[in-house]
Design an enzyme around this catalytic site. Structure first.
Site, PDB file in Angstrom:
ATOM      1  CB  CYS A 134      -0.944   0.013   1.201  1.00  8.24           C
ATOM      2  SG  CYS A 134      -2.120  -1.352   1.205  1.00  8.24           S
ATOM      3  CG  HIS A 389      -6.190   1.856  -0.735  1.00  9.43           C
ATOM      4  ND1 HIS A 389      -4.982   2.403  -1.114  1.00  9.43           N
ATOM      5  CD2 HIS A 389      -5.882   0.829   0.128  1.00  9.43           C
ATOM      6  CE1 HIS A 389      -3.999   1.740  -0.530  1.00  9.43           C
ATOM      7  NE2 HIS A 389      -4.519   0.785   0.232  1.00  9.43           N
ATOM      8  CB  CYS A 421      -1.599   0.594   7.643  1.00  9.94           C
ATOM      9  SG  CYS A 421      -3.180   0.406   6.780  1.00  9.94           S
ATOM     10  N   GLY A 423       0.182  -3.893   4.235  1.00  9.09           N
ATOM     11  CA  GLY A 423      -0.091  -5.310   4.449  1.00  9.09           C
ATOM     12  C   GLY A 423       1.142  -6.063   4.905  1.00  9.09           C
TER      13      GLY A 423
END
Length: 458
Positions: A134, A389, A421, A423
């Site tokens: 991300c 996103h 954040c 993954g």
């Protein structure tokens, strides 16, 4: 002779450098006003600055405006925009680094190279991809900054790209059975929605708080769109829409984000059922949208920008990527933001504006609470719950949104942060300074263990 010796001693005393003591540091007047000051660690002209930052609209995966658009046709318009709108010769770009996540690596690398050609870049300009999930778009920007500071080149582009229509989230192949031997490894494979539920349970984030965050995101994004705030950062994309029944192609120009729901209310969100856990609190309404989009950021040394008479949108001050517990990966920004802010020689209270990715309302709400952030300074134009996103593009998108908003706010907004954040349990953050108010003389708050010194640093 004595007089000559005395005059020499006086002269040498004048030439002797002053010793700095951390106990005697005082703020010097600077053109930035009374905003937060920090110790400059690099030569003024050696700063890495952003002169352009653009993005495509963000569209809903599989049913939005880019459902029939190839990934390279998403990236090409923003690559073209950052050079055309600045008048830069594309041949001067030392590298194009593209953050991207879901597509097969070699295929996406080819698509990014193809996009550069579509955008008018000559064959001499190299292209590569980077994947830190991300944060890939932000990592691409940070990689370009690092390369410029290292002296590899003076001008580069950090970009981000994701077509979640073309490349849905899925695990390919089998999983190593060894995974059963280590809990942290097992947690790396948790669905992101499950980690959201873990954050909500571990840190007592209520369903109502999550839904309230979602309502705010949509309301702010809708207001920003209505007020035309995104027009400076969005590059309209000429593409096509294909009728799924007839196969007929219709040419269109996509110029606005299509995932925003202006009428979102607590009442409507409360009716949605949890998606990842029977009695959980994470729903489709308080999670980020699965989306398609791209963004690009043009960076160069300040000295180069000044010689080319290019406007400076912002200055890249620091970057940090950190690891956290994979089971609650969403807490990443709560750890990464303090690290990046400290690296910039600042305090959290010095930051005027934040763009924190709303992967899930649970983790976003927790991070605000943990850091004690003023909600009026965070995601002021909405976030990923409303906008979407597109994994690899989010960092570049957030950078464009942050810097354009800082420009609008003027002298009252000096420092901004982009964070998200990641993954498998990580967080990333970067600190930006609004370009038009930076001065070379600020000399308070010494930086400890700065890892971003240039070869000009003393």
């Amino acid at each position: 002779m004595e007089n000559i010796v005395r005059r020499q001693q006086v002269l040498l005393e004048h030439l002797r450098p002053l010793e700095r003591s951390s106990t005697s540091l005082v703020a010097s007047p600077c053109v930035a006003g009374d905003s937060a000051a920090y110790e400059r660690a690099t030569d003024y002209n050696d700063d890495v600055v952003i002169v352009a930052a653009y993005r495509t609209p963000i569209c809903k995966s599989k049913r939005g405006g880019f459902k029939d658009t190839y990934a390279d046709d998403l990236l090409a318009p923003v690559l073209k925009a950052v050079v055309e709108r600045t008048g830069l010769d594309p041949a001067e770009v030392g590298d194009i680094v593209v953050g991207t996540v879901l597509a097969p690596g070699s295929q996406r690398a080819n698509e990014c190279r193809m996009a550069a050609f579509y955008a008018g870049f000559p064959e001499s300009v190299p292209v590569r991809t980077v994947n830190r999930q991300c944060s890939s778009g932000l990592q691409a920007v940070a990689d370009v900054v690092a390369a410029i500071k290292a002296g590899y080149y003076d001008i580069g582009i950090g970009a981000g790209l994701e077509s979640m229509t073309a490349n849905p989230m899925a695990w390919e192949g089998s999983v190593n059975p060894k995974v059963e031997t280590l809990q942290k490894v097992q947690d790396c494979l948790l669905p992101m929605g499950v980690t959201s539920e873990n954050v909500a349970e571990r840190y007592n984030v209520t369903r109502r708080a999550q839904d309230e965050a979602a309502v705010t995101s949509h309301a702010r994004a809708a207001a920003a769109t209505a007020q035309g705030k995104f027009k400076d950062e969005i590059i309209p994309v000429e593409t096509k829409l294909v009728d799924p029944k007839s196969g007929e192609e219709k040419p269109v120009v996509i110029s606005v984000d299509d995932g925003i729901r202006p009428g979102t209310t607590l009442a409507s969100l409360s009716k949605l059922k949890p998606v990842f856990k029977k009695n959980g609190s994470t729903t489709a309404g308080n999670s980020s949208q699965v989306s398609d989009g791209a963004g690009a950021v043009l960076l160069m040394k300040r000295g180069v920008a000044l010689k080319k008479n290019l406007p400076i949108l912002g200055v890249f001050r620091s970057f940090a990527a950190v690891g956290v517990d994979p089971a609650v990966m969403g807490i990443g920004p709560a750890v990464a933001i303090p690290a990046a802010v400290k690296a910039a020689g600042l305090e959290i209270s010095d930051i005027d504006l934040f763009e924190i990715n709303e992967a899930f309302a649970s983790q976003y709400t927790y991070c605000l609470q943990k850091l004690g952030l003023d909600p009026e300074k965070v995601n002021v134009n909405g976030g990923a719950i409303a906008l979407g996103h597109p994994l690899g593009a989010t960092g570049a998108r957030a950078t464009a949104t942050l810097l354009h908003e800082m420009k609008r706010r003027g002298k009252d907004c000096r420092f901004g942060v982009v964070s998200m954040c990641i993954g498998t349990g990580m967080g990333a953050a970067a600190v930006y300074e609004r370009g038009s108010i930076v001065d070379p003389l600020s000399n308070v708050r010494p930086i400890q263990n700065n890892n971003f010194l240039s070869h000009d640093a003393k």
